[in-house]
Design a protein around this motif. Sequence first.
Motif, PDB file in Angstrom:
ATOM      1  N   ARG A 286       1.290   5.620  -1.407  1.00  0.00           N
ATOM      2  CA  ARG A 286       0.646   6.831  -1.904  1.00  0.00           C
ATOM      3  C   ARG A 286       1.038   7.056  -3.360  1.00  0.00           C
TER       4      ARG A 286
ATOM      5  N   LEU B 295      -4.312  12.475  -4.828  1.00  0.00           N
ATOM      6  CA  LEU B 295      -3.355  11.653  -4.103  1.00  0.00           C
ATOM      7  C   LEU B 295      -4.142  10.535  -3.420  1.00  0.00           C
ATOM      8  N   GLN B 296      -3.882   9.302  -3.848  1.00  0.00           N
ATOM      9  CA  GLN B 296      -4.648   8.168  -3.357  1.00  0.00           C
ATOM     10  C   GLN B 296      -3.699   7.072  -2.869  1.00  0.00           C
ATOM     11  N   THR B 297      -4.267   6.129  -2.127  1.00  0.00           N
ATOM     12  CA  THR B 297      -3.541   4.910  -1.768  1.00  0.00           C
ATOM     13  C   THR B 297      -3.795   3.881  -2.867  1.00  0.00           C
TER      14      THR B 297
ATOM     15  N   ASP C 201       1.805  15.770  -3.314  1.00  0.00           N
ATOM     16  CA  ASP C 201       0.549  16.506  -3.268  1.00  0.00           C
ATOM     17  C   ASP C 201       0.588  17.826  -4.020  1.00  0.00           C
TER      18      ASP C 201
ATOM     19  N   ALA D 248       4.574   7.756  -7.377  1.00  0.00           N
ATOM     20  CA  ALA D 248       4.168   6.788  -6.355  1.00  0.00           C
ATOM     21  C   ALA D 248       5.386   6.426  -5.533  1.00  0.00           C
ATOM     22  N   GLU D 249       5.145   6.012  -4.309  1.00  0.00           N
ATOM     23  CA  GLU D 249       6.269   5.636  -3.448  1.00  0.00           C
ATOM     24  C   GLU D 249       6.962   4.373  -3.944  1.00  0.00           C
TER      25      GLU D 249
ATOM     26  N   GLU E   1       0.852  -1.182   0.000  1.00  0.00           N
ATOM     27  CA  GLU E   1       0.000   0.000   0.000  1.00  0.00           C
ATOM     28  C   GLU E   1       0.894   1.239   0.000  1.00  0.00           C
TER      29      GLU E   1
END
Length: 361
Positions: free
Chosen positions: A6, A19-21, A340, A135-136, A4
């Motif tokens: 961001r 910005l979503q998971t 963000d 994304a991370e 999971e």
Amino acid sequence: MPHEVRAVVAAKRGAPVELQTILVPDPGPGEVLVSVQACGVCHTDLHYRDGAINDAFPFLLGHEAAGTVDAVGPGVTDLAPGDYVVLAWRAPCGNCRSCRRGRPWYCFDSRNAAQPMKLVDGTPLTPALGIGAFAEKTLVAAGQAVKVDPAARPEAAGLIGCGVMAGYGAAVHTGNVGSGDTVAVIGCGGVGNAAIAGASIAGARRVIAVDIDERKLDGATRFGATDTVNSRGADPVEAVRDLTGGHGADVVIDAVGRPETYRQGFYMRDLAGTLVQVGVPDPEMKIELPLIDLFGRGGALKSSWYGDCLPSRDFPVLIDRYLSGRLDLDGFVTETIGLDEVESAFDKMRDGRVLRSVVVL
């Protein structure tokens, strides 16, 4: 077990990004999981957001990235956890007719990860240019992750994954700029300035920057422009001819991609000169030229896909040139931002206030 993380998602055509998971799977055969350290905000991401590429929403944006390998899938032997990589949106397959003919930079079956990344509700995401690096973590095909010298800071290194490579390669590979050539570059954004840098490194004796924004023209000299032309106040074709002994440039690079700039570039060339289009046009745009001029002026009219690059060959070379001080990648980084802030970076891009905003994670 999915990760999971961001990420920046374009949910629908023209809507602000969110910005979503998201869920990123562990790598399968031929795939690698990459922790993204930095990713540039490119015009192509804005094209995806606005639905100008296709309608496969929702999109996971971002593709101009550097990071480290977290894990590799079965069959991956040339990468290992901890490797520092720049991501490429083309990964030659090695088997298509273009690869077999020794032109892998035109590969017709470029590799991407087979597994989809998803929203938490299970909706599959379409990764921009097969990467999705706002994304991370992201999942890519192993061939898309190119090892480079870890001494290069990620904010700069990631930019060769798209814009810098496209412009640099348009000059060096597609345009075949050589020692003593005269070159004109129309449009002094990130891609145009990379073309200017490439032409300068290739040995061009005169590199003429053409733009309508005096600020951009001032910046172009940092990357190797020897002369500048403000086409808002002067006929750029006549100005380039005046700067080249009345002949025109040996190579002209259109980094804008509009009918009016293409026409300028066509007539800005010397007889038998080369025109390279690297700026991406709107699908509705058309160009009309007298057929007698196409015949009589000769030369070559080319388009440049990703700077006709081979990432595994060219990315390490550009990083080496950066580390040796010959290629000013730092000069392309206008600002660093968070995940963000991508939507506001799009606004700055539209206004011409930045060469590159770079997301740092």
